[in-house]
Design a protein around this motif. Structure first.
Motif, PDB file in Angstrom:
ATOM      1  N   SER A 209      48.977  35.740  32.334  1.00 34.49           N
ATOM      2  CA  SER A 209      47.598  36.020  31.924  1.00 34.49           C
ATOM      3  C   SER A 209      46.694  36.241  33.127  1.00 34.49           C
ATOM      4  O   SER A 209      45.753  37.043  33.079  1.00 34.49           O
ATOM      5  N   GLU A 210      46.973  35.530  34.230  1.00 35.21           N
ATOM      6  CA  GLU A 210      46.179  35.703  35.450  1.00 35.21           C
ATOM      7  C   GLU A 210      46.410  37.083  36.048  1.00 35.21           C
ATOM      8  O   GLU A 210      45.479  37.712  36.568  1.00 35.21           O
ATOM      9  N   ALA A 211      47.641  37.561  35.957  1.00 40.22           N
ATOM     10  CA  ALA A 211      47.969  38.888  36.498  1.00 40.22           C
ATOM     11  C   ALA A 211      47.368  40.002  35.649  1.00 40.22           C
ATOM     12  O   ALA A 211      46.803  40.965  36.177  1.00 40.22           O
ATOM     13  N   THR A 212      47.466  39.868  34.326  1.00 41.35           N
ATOM     14  CA  THR A 212      46.976  40.943  33.461  1.00 41.35           C
ATOM     15  C   THR A 212      45.451  41.011  33.416  1.00 41.35           C
ATOM     16  O   THR A 212      44.895  42.026  33.002  1.00 41.35           O
ATOM     17  N   ASN A 213      44.778  39.942  33.838  1.00 39.18           N
ATOM     18  CA  ASN A 213      43.315  39.935  33.842  1.00 39.18           C
ATOM     19  C   ASN A 213      42.709  40.150  35.232  1.00 39.18           C
ATOM     20  O   ASN A 213      41.494  40.002  35.403  1.00 39.18           O
ATOM     21  N   LEU A 214      43.551  40.482  36.208  1.00 39.35           N
ATOM     22  CA  LEU A 214      43.039  40.786  37.544  1.00 39.35           C
ATOM     23  C   LEU A 214      42.091  41.982  37.496  1.00 39.35           C
ATOM     24  O   LEU A 214      42.327  42.952  36.776  1.00 39.35           O
ATOM     25  N   LYS A 215      41.028  41.906  38.271  1.00 35.32           N
ATOM     26  CA  LYS A 215      40.098  43.025  38.417  1.00 35.32           C
ATOM     27  C   LYS A 215      40.333  43.703  39.772  1.00 35.32           C
ATOM     28  O   LYS A 215      40.914  43.117  40.685  1.00 35.32           O
ATOM     29  N   ILE A 216      39.865  44.925  39.884  1.00 41.82           N
ATOM     30  CA  ILE A 216      39.991  45.666  41.150  1.00 41.82           C
ATOM     31  C   ILE A 216      39.386  44.865  42.301  1.00 41.82           C
ATOM     32  O   ILE A 216      39.948  44.792  43.396  1.00 41.82           O
ATOM     33  N   LYS A 217      38.240  44.242  42.057  1.00 41.04           N
ATOM     34  CA  LYS A 217      37.559  43.496  43.108  1.00 41.04           C
ATOM     35  C   LYS A 217      38.318  42.240  43.519  1.00 41.04           C
ATOM     36  O   LYS A 217      38.022  41.642  44.560  1.00 41.04           O
ATOM     37  N   ASP A 218      39.295  41.814  42.702  1.00 37.42           N
ATOM     38  CA  ASP A 218      40.030  40.582  42.987  1.00 37.42           C
ATOM     39  C   ASP A 218      41.159  40.774  43.989  1.00 37.42           C
ATOM     40  O   ASP A 218      41.757  39.798  44.439  1.00 37.42           O
ATOM     41  N   ILE A 219      41.512  42.020  44.296  1.00 41.41           N
ATOM     42  CA  ILE A 219      42.590  42.270  45.245  1.00 41.41           C
ATOM     43  C   ILE A 219      41.988  42.861  46.523  1.00 41.41           C
ATOM     44  O   ILE A 219      41.354  43.914  46.504  1.00 41.41           O
ATOM     45  N   ILE A 220      42.192  42.143  47.640  1.00 38.01           N
ATOM     46  CA  ILE A 220      41.532  42.500  48.906  1.00 38.01           C
ATOM     47  C   ILE A 220      42.584  42.713  49.993  1.00 38.01           C
ATOM     48  O   ILE A 220      43.300  41.779  50.364  1.00 38.01           O
ATOM     49  N   PRO A 221      42.710  43.944  50.517  1.00 39.68           N
ATOM     50  CA  PRO A 221      43.667  44.170  51.604  1.00 39.68           C
ATOM     51  C   PRO A 221      43.185  43.524  52.899  1.00 39.68           C
ATOM     52  O   PRO A 221      42.005  43.554  53.223  1.00 39.68           O
ATOM     53  N   ASP A 222      44.103  42.909  53.620  1.00 39.51           N
ATOM     54  CA  ASP A 222      43.764  42.227  54.869  1.00 39.51           C
ATOM     55  C   ASP A 222      44.971  42.282  55.794  1.00 39.51           C
ATOM     56  O   ASP A 222      45.911  41.497  55.651  1.00 39.51           O
ATOM     57  N   SER A 223      44.951  43.222  56.725  1.00 37.16           N
ATOM     58  CA  SER A 223      46.066  43.419  57.655  1.00 37.16           C
ATOM     59  C   SER A 223      47.339  43.733  56.869  1.00 37.16           C
ATOM     60  O   SER A 223      47.384  44.701  56.123  1.00 37.16           O
ATOM     61  N   ASP A 224      48.377  42.882  56.969  1.00 43.91           N
ATOM     62  CA  ASP A 224      49.647  43.162  56.316  1.00 43.91           C
ATOM     63  C   ASP A 224      49.795  42.416  54.989  1.00 43.91           C
ATOM     64  O   ASP A 224      50.905  42.278  54.476  1.00 43.91           O
ATOM     65  N   ILE A 225      48.676  41.932  54.440  1.00 38.30           N
ATOM     66  CA  ILE A 225      48.728  41.189  53.181  1.00 38.30           C
ATOM     67  C   ILE A 225      47.636  41.671  52.225  1.00 38.30           C
ATOM     68  O   ILE A 225      46.717  42.390  52.620  1.00 38.30           O
ATOM     69  N   TYR A 226      47.771  41.257  50.982  1.00 36.96           N
ATOM     70  CA  TYR A 226      46.687  41.374  50.016  1.00 36.96           C
ATOM     71  C   TYR A 226      46.266  39.961  49.643  1.00 36.96           C
ATOM     72  O   TYR A 226      47.116  39.104  49.371  1.00 36.96           O
ATOM     73  N   ILE A 242      49.952  37.990  48.943  1.00 37.06           N
ATOM     74  CA  ILE A 242      51.211  38.704  48.783  1.00 37.06           C
ATOM     75  C   ILE A 242      51.313  39.711  49.913  1.00 37.06           C
ATOM     76  O   ILE A 242      50.331  40.393  50.246  1.00 37.06           O
ATOM     77  N   LYS A 243      52.462  39.782  50.549  1.00 32.07           N
ATOM     78  CA  LYS A 243      52.635  40.731  51.652  1.00 32.07           C
ATOM     79  C   LYS A 243      52.582  42.150  51.094  1.00 32.07           C
ATOM     80  O   LYS A 243      53.220  42.467  50.088  1.00 32.07           O
ATOM     81  N   SER A 244      51.827  42.996  51.789  1.00 31.98           N
ATOM     82  CA  SER A 244      51.584  44.351  51.280  1.00 31.98           C
ATOM     83  C   SER A 244      52.869  45.164  51.163  1.00 31.98           C
ATOM     84  O   SER A 244      52.963  46.052  50.310  1.00 31.98           O
ATOM     85  N   LYS A 245      53.870  44.855  51.973  1.00 33.42           N
ATOM     86  CA  LYS A 245      55.123  45.620  51.933  1.00 33.42           C
ATOM     87  C   LYS A 245      55.817  45.512  50.574  1.00 33.42           C
ATOM     88  O   LYS A 245      56.605  46.380  50.199  1.00 33.42           O
ATOM     89  N   HIS A 246      55.504  44.452  49.821  1.00 33.19           N
ATOM     90  CA  HIS A 246      56.162  44.252  48.533  1.00 33.19           C
ATOM     91  C   HIS A 246      55.580  45.138  47.436  1.00 33.19           C
ATOM     92  O   HIS A 246      56.307  45.536  46.514  1.00 33.19           O
ATOM     93  N   ILE A 247      54.287  45.457  47.495  1.00 28.60           N
ATOM     94  CA  ILE A 247      53.661  46.175  46.379  1.00 28.60           C
ATOM     95  C   ILE A 247      52.830  47.393  46.770  1.00 28.60           C
ATOM     96  O   ILE A 247      52.389  48.134  45.894  1.00 28.60           O
ATOM     97  N   LYS A 248      52.593  47.622  48.075  1.00 27.76           N
ATOM     98  CA  LYS A 248      51.648  48.677  48.478  1.00 27.76           C
ATOM     99  C   LYS A 248      52.015  50.048  47.917  1.00 27.76           C
ATOM    100  O   LYS A 248      51.162  50.760  47.376  1.00 27.76           O
ATOM    101  N   LYS A 249      53.260  50.441  48.025  1.00 29.31           N
ATOM    102  CA  LYS A 249      53.685  51.766  47.565  1.00 29.31           C
ATOM    103  C   LYS A 249      53.416  51.928  46.070  1.00 29.31           C
ATOM    104  O   LYS A 249      52.824  52.925  45.624  1.00 29.31           O
ATOM    105  N   ASP A 250      53.846  50.953  45.274  1.00 28.55           N
ATOM    106  CA  ASP A 250      53.653  51.027  43.832  1.00 28.55           C
ATOM    107  C   ASP A 250      52.177  50.919  43.464  1.00 28.55           C
ATOM    108  O   ASP A 250      51.692  51.611  42.563  1.00 28.55           O
ATOM    109  N   LEU A 251      51.456  50.038  44.166  1.00 26.25           N
ATOM    110  CA  LEU A 251      50.035  49.848  43.866  1.00 26.25           C
ATOM    111  C   LEU A 251      49.244  51.113  44.161  1.00 26.25           C
ATOM    112  O   LEU A 251      48.402  51.533  43.352  1.00 26.25           O
TER     113      LEU A 251
END
Length: 354
Positions: A209-226, A242-251
């Motif tokens: 439920s926390e994942a499906t209710n995430l908003k755009i403003k809730d995810i913040i890129p910071d160097s090699d992580i989100y 979460i390390k960006s290498k895991h989801i950046k391409k798909d995101l």
């Protein structure tokens, strides 16, 4: 405003009245963060103020409130719906005839075969309902009838001794699962979304439920992580990474054609929130494609997997509590049961005895 405990010389209508009052109270006190249709909720509350003519009419109103986003109302209403059916068959003339023994009889007969979690929900609903009446009823002489329903000695619950250990993926299974995420034949328009969503749950341990209710403003890129700002149970917030290498391409791929309402990060084709059932079905299909069979194949298992691995590699129970957003350290303690090194020490305790 307080009301007489009994009125209209009709037990069924009196009991229905009190259930209506309680449900109205719960609708106005539950968190409305997930409400999608405020007008529907307002209509339900207005209808409850006027009163209903039957338990069926009340059930329809509760369903309307639930569909509008107040899903938690069912935790209280469903047990009370059963209670109404049970008590109205006993031929009672007054609410004052109800006592704790009668409620225990009801719980024993109506919750057989249910899980401990469901039994606890029934118990909580009973305690909350009668506690509400205790505070809201007022007789002509200024006194109040107190039911004092506590259910401390109800034997329907096994308690912690009956708690099952959570199902989780081993490291080898995690590797197979991740490969299966990449190769599963999702429809092209949802492939990037599904991969990004499932990986986010797996690599952070957040609730579905926390994942499906995430908003755009809730995810913040910071160097090699989100950095992810998570709103958990009770509207409590925490930050996970979460390390960006895991989801950046798909995101990035998903964001290029994302069209969601209310600034949702992930959404369905209508632009609204994905259901937990849909996410669990996705996870189950991927597990099957990877040849992984578990007692429970839902998406919540990914949270157990993350928590188990986090404890085994860190041996830090407080870290597990903070990462998962548990209110109590006792909730996190279940993951210590998978520490093979500690168990091996226990198995070796008699080795030096001749």
């Amino acid at each position: 405003m307080k009301y007489p405990l009994d009125f209209k010389d009709n037990f069924e209508k009196t009991l229905l009245f009190w259930i209506e009052r309680f449900i109205r109270y719960k609708l106005t006190s539950l968190s409305n963060r997930l409400v999608k249709d405020k007008n529907s909720v307002a209509e339900v509350i207005n209808s409850l103020v006027k009163g209903t003519s039957s338990i069926n009419e009340l059930s329809i109103l509760v369903k309307k409130a639930r569909n509008a986003g107040l899903s938690g109302i069912n935790t209280y209403y469903k047990p009370l719906e059963k209670l109404y059916s049970y008590l109205t068959k006993l031929g009672l003339a007054s609410m004052k005839e109800i006592d704790e023994e009668m409620i225990i009889d009801f719980l024993t007969s109506s919750t057989g075969g249910l899980s401990d979690a469901s039994k606890k929900n029934h118990r909580i609903a009973m305690i909350n309902f009668f506690s509400y009446i205790d505070k809201q009823n007022l007789e002509d002489d200024g006194s109040s009838h107190v039911f004092g329903i506590e259910l401390k000695n109800w034997g329907g619950l096994r308690g912690k001794a009956g708690q099952k250990l959570p199902v989780y993926l081993t490291e080898e299974e995690i590797s197979r699962f991740i490969k299966a995420i990449e190769t599963y034949p999702f429809r092209c328009e949802v492939a990037a979304r599904n991969r990004a969503l499932i990986k986010t749950i797996l690599y952070t341990g957040i609730r579905v439920s926390e994942a499906t209710n995430l908003k755009i403003k809730d995810i913040i890129p910071d160097s090699d992580i989100y950095l992810l700002k998570i709103t958990g149970k009770g509207n409590k917030t925490r930050v996970v990474m979460i390390k960006s290498k895991h989801i950046k391409k798909d995101l990035d791929e998903w964001l290029s054609f994302r069209n969601c309402q209310k600034d949702l990060l992930f959404c369905n084709k209508k632009g609204t929130t994905l259901t937990q059932a849909y996410v669990s079905r996705m996870v189950e299909k991927i597990l099957i494609s990877a040849g992984i069979k578990k007692e429970k194949n839902g998406a919540h298992m990914l949270r157990h997997t993350f928590a188990t691995l986090l404890y085994l590699k860190s041996k830090d129970l407080v870290l597990v509590q903070e990462a998962l957003g548990h209110a109590s350290l006792d909730t996190s303690r279940i993951y210590t049961h998978f520490d093979k090194n500690k168990l091996y020490k226990a198995a070796s305790i008699m080795d030096d005895i001749k």
